[in-house]
Design a protein around this motif. Structure first.
Motif, mmCIF file in Angstrom:
data_model
loop_
_atom_site.group_PDB
_atom_site.id
_atom_site.type_symbol
_atom_site.label_atom_id
_atom_site.label_comp_id
_atom_site.label_asym_id
_atom_site.label_seq_id
_atom_site.Cartn_x
_atom_site.Cartn_y
_atom_site.Cartn_z
ATOM 1 N N ARG A 91 0.747 -1.449 -0.085
ATOM 2 C CA ARG A 91 0.074 -0.289 -0.145
ATOM 3 C C ARG A 91 0.937 1.194 0.031
ATOM 4 N NH1 ARG A 91 -2.756 -3.351 3.083
ATOM 5 N NH2 ARG A 91 -4.900 -4.196 1.968
ATOM 6 N N ASP A 92 2.012 1.288 0.129
ATOM 7 C CA ASP A 92 2.921 2.620 0.340
ATOM 8 C C ASP A 92 3.460 2.626 -0.919
ATOM 9 O OD1 ASP A 92 4.811 4.249 0.917
ATOM 10 O OD2 ASP A 92 6.451 3.173 2.043
ATOM 11 N N LEU A 93 3.287 3.615 -1.554
ATOM 12 C CA LEU A 93 3.515 3.893 -2.585
ATOM 13 C C LEU A 93 4.643 4.626 -3.026
ATOM 14 C CD1 LEU A 93 3.122 4.709 -5.406
ATOM 15 C CD2 LEU A 93 2.333 6.722 -5.075
ATOM 16 N N GLY A 94 5.399 4.788 -2.226
ATOM 17 C CA GLY A 94 7.178 4.992 -2.099
ATOM 18 C C GLY A 94 7.661 6.526 -2.507
ATOM 19 N N ALA A 95 6.370 7.578 -2.482
ATOM 20 C CA ALA A 95 6.604 8.126 -4.088
ATOM 21 C C ALA A 95 5.129 9.131 -3.528
ATOM 22 C CB ALA A 95 6.223 8.189 -5.506
ATOM 23 N N GLU A 96 5.359 10.553 -3.699
ATOM 24 C CA GLU A 96 3.725 11.708 -3.590
ATOM 25 C C GLU A 96 3.926 12.442 -4.879
ATOM 26 O OE1 GLU A 96 3.073 16.083 -1.114
ATOM 27 O OE2 GLU A 96 4.255 14.907 -0.625
ATOM 28 N N THR A 131 10.741 7.992 -3.606
ATOM 29 C CA THR A 131 12.166 7.230 -3.121
ATOM 30 C C THR A 131 12.412 5.733 -3.290
ATOM 31 O OG1 THR A 131 10.571 6.595 -0.580
ATOM 32 C CG2 THR A 131 11.924 8.841 -0.653
ATOM 33 N N ARG A 132 11.066 5.305 -4.189
ATOM 34 C CA ARG A 132 10.716 4.169 -4.144
ATOM 35 C C ARG A 132 10.678 3.747 -5.874
ATOM 36 N NH1 ARG A 132 9.286 1.559 -0.025
ATOM 37 N NH2 ARG A 132 7.576 1.910 -0.639
ATOM 38 N N PRO A 133 11.253 3.170 -7.131
ATOM 39 C CA PRO A 133 10.273 3.066 -8.038
ATOM 40 C C PRO A 133 9.103 2.633 -7.428
ATOM 41 C CG PRO A 133 12.317 1.623 -8.306
ATOM 42 C CD PRO A 133 12.618 2.396 -6.689
ATOM 43 N N PHE A 134 8.028 2.818 -8.931
ATOM 44 C CA PHE A 134 6.444 2.300 -8.392
ATOM 45 C C PHE A 134 6.199 2.651 -10.141
ATOM 46 C CE2 PHE A 134 6.141 6.732 -7.644
ATOM 47 C CZ PHE A 134 4.918 6.784 -9.154
ATOM 48 N N ASN A 135 5.348 1.342 -10.629
ATOM 49 C CA ASN A 135 4.322 1.186 -11.429
ATOM 50 C C ASN A 135 3.573 1.961 -11.587
ATOM 51 O OD1 ASN A 135 6.012 -0.947 -12.089
ATOM 52 N ND2 ASN A 135 5.153 -1.672 -10.812
ATOM 53 N N PHE A 136 2.683 2.835 -13.080
ATOM 54 C CA PHE A 136 1.909 4.073 -13.225
ATOM 55 C C PHE A 136 1.674 3.166 -14.186
ATOM 56 C CE2 PHE A 136 -0.279 7.221 -15.327
ATOM 57 C CZ PHE A 136 -0.672 7.660 -14.432
ATOM 58 N N SER A 137 0.483 2.703 -14.159
ATOM 59 C CA SER A 137 -0.768 2.628 -15.686
ATOM 60 C C SER A 137 -1.068 3.444 -15.951
ATOM 61 C CB SER A 137 -0.996 1.076 -15.424
ATOM 62 O OG SER A 137 -0.191 0.463 -15.442
ATOM 63 N N ALA A 138 -2.075 3.730 -17.357
ATOM 64 C CA ALA A 138 -3.479 4.192 -17.814
ATOM 65 C C ALA A 138 -4.365 3.847 -18.379
ATOM 66 C CB ALA A 138 -2.655 5.916 -18.213
ATOM 67 N N LEU A 139 -4.870 3.562 -18.053
ATOM 68 C CA LEU A 139 -6.198 2.106 -18.856
ATOM 69 C C LEU A 139 -7.468 2.922 -19.364
ATOM 70 C CD1 LEU A 139 -8.117 -0.161 -19.785
ATOM 71 C CD2 LEU A 139 -8.309 -0.613 -17.914
ATOM 72 N N SER A 140 -7.398 4.207 -20.723
ATOM 73 C CA SER A 140 -8.444 4.499 -21.367
ATOM 74 C C SER A 140 -9.216 3.485 -21.871
ATOM 75 C CB SER A 140 -7.709 5.015 -22.740
ATOM 76 O OG SER A 140 -7.071 6.069 -21.946
ATOM 77 N N LEU A 141 -10.436 3.770 -21.959
ATOM 78 C CA LEU A 141 -11.964 3.349 -22.004
ATOM 79 C C LEU A 141 -12.098 3.552 -23.190
ATOM 80 C CD1 LEU A 141 -13.601 2.759 -19.304
ATOM 81 C CD2 LEU A 141 -11.539 0.876 -19.493
ATOM 82 N N SER A 142 -10.746 3.270 -24.470
ATOM 83 C CA SER A 142 -11.130 3.715 -26.215
ATOM 84 C C SER A 142 -9.591 2.894 -26.270
ATOM 85 C CB SER A 142 -10.708 4.774 -26.184
ATOM 86 O OG SER A 142 -10.486 5.249 -27.165
ATOM 87 N N PRO A 143 -9.921 2.146 -27.617
ATOM 88 C CA PRO A 143 -8.456 1.593 -28.752
ATOM 89 C C PRO A 143 -7.510 2.731 -28.492
ATOM 90 C CG PRO A 143 -10.521 2.235 -30.132
ATOM 91 C CD PRO A 143 -11.152 2.219 -28.535
ATOM 92 N N VAL A 144 -7.793 3.814 -28.410
ATOM 93 C CA VAL A 144 -6.890 4.346 -29.061
ATOM 94 C C VAL A 144 -6.913 6.093 -28.189
ATOM 95 C CG1 VAL A 144 -5.377 6.497 -30.899
ATOM 96 C CG2 VAL A 144 -7.359 4.340 -31.443
ATOM 97 N N TYR A 145 -5.323 5.959 -27.431
ATOM 98 C CA TYR A 145 -5.389 7.130 -26.658
ATOM 99 C C TYR A 145 -5.639 8.573 -26.810
ATOM 100 C CZ TYR A 145 -3.501 11.139 -23.688
ATOM 101 O OH TYR A 145 -3.390 12.001 -22.239
#
Length: 163
Positions: A91-96, A131-145
């Motif tokens: 749960r700790d992102l390791g970032a702000e 302070t620690r790497p994390f993963n970022f994802s974006a999910l668009s409810l469209s086939p194209v951004y």
């Protein structure tokens, strides 16, 4: 893998930086020093039947604030996801990070996500510190951004796959 389903898998995530018109070079922004390569998890370019566009980016350590994405909106719903990488405390992102929704600033320090309804102005998005790497994802409810800003910069190939 069955030949029937082979076209549904993405086994080599391509760099999809050209998709994002509100960040980096396309938006006239310097690339933050703490973001990894924007990778395509799922989109119509690789899986024509896909009705979503989903990206994945590693975010790395930084002591200085980094602006990443300009304010914009979409004509489809979007979900942004940030996930910490400490298996002892997921749960700790390791970032702000900071993220605006319709002009209201939000500070995020825990793993989670945000649902952005179509037509909602959102961003800027950036990092106060990591302070620690994390993963970022974006999910668009469209086939194209796509978005309302910098729309004229969307590569022709993406515009054609949207039709």
């Amino acid at each position: 893998m069955s030949n029937t389903h082979a076209g549904l898998f993405v086994t080599h995530m391509p760099n999809i930086g050209e998709d994002f018109t509100n960040e980096g070079d396309a938006a006239g922004l310097p690339t933050p020093t703490n973001t990894g390569e924007p990778l395509g998890l799922m989109r119509a370019n690789e899986v024509p039947q896909s009705r979503i566009h989903m990206s994945h980016t590693w975010i790395f350590e930084t002591d200085s604030p980094q602006h990443w994405v300009n304010e914009h909106e979409h004509d489809y719903d979007e979900i942004l996801i940030w996930t910490g990488t400490d298996p002892e405390n997921p749960r700790d992102l390791g970032a702000e990070l900071y993220f605006d929704i319709e002009g209201v600033r939000h500070s995020v320090t825990a793993s989670g996500s945000v649902y952005i309804p179509a037509g909602t102005r959102h961003c800027p998005l950036g990092f106060v510190q990591v302070t620690r790497p994390f993963n970022f994802s974006a999910l668009s409810l469209s086939p194209v951004y796509d978005s309302d800003e910098n729309a004229d910069l969307i590569p022709q190939a993406h515009a054609e796959s949207a039709s």
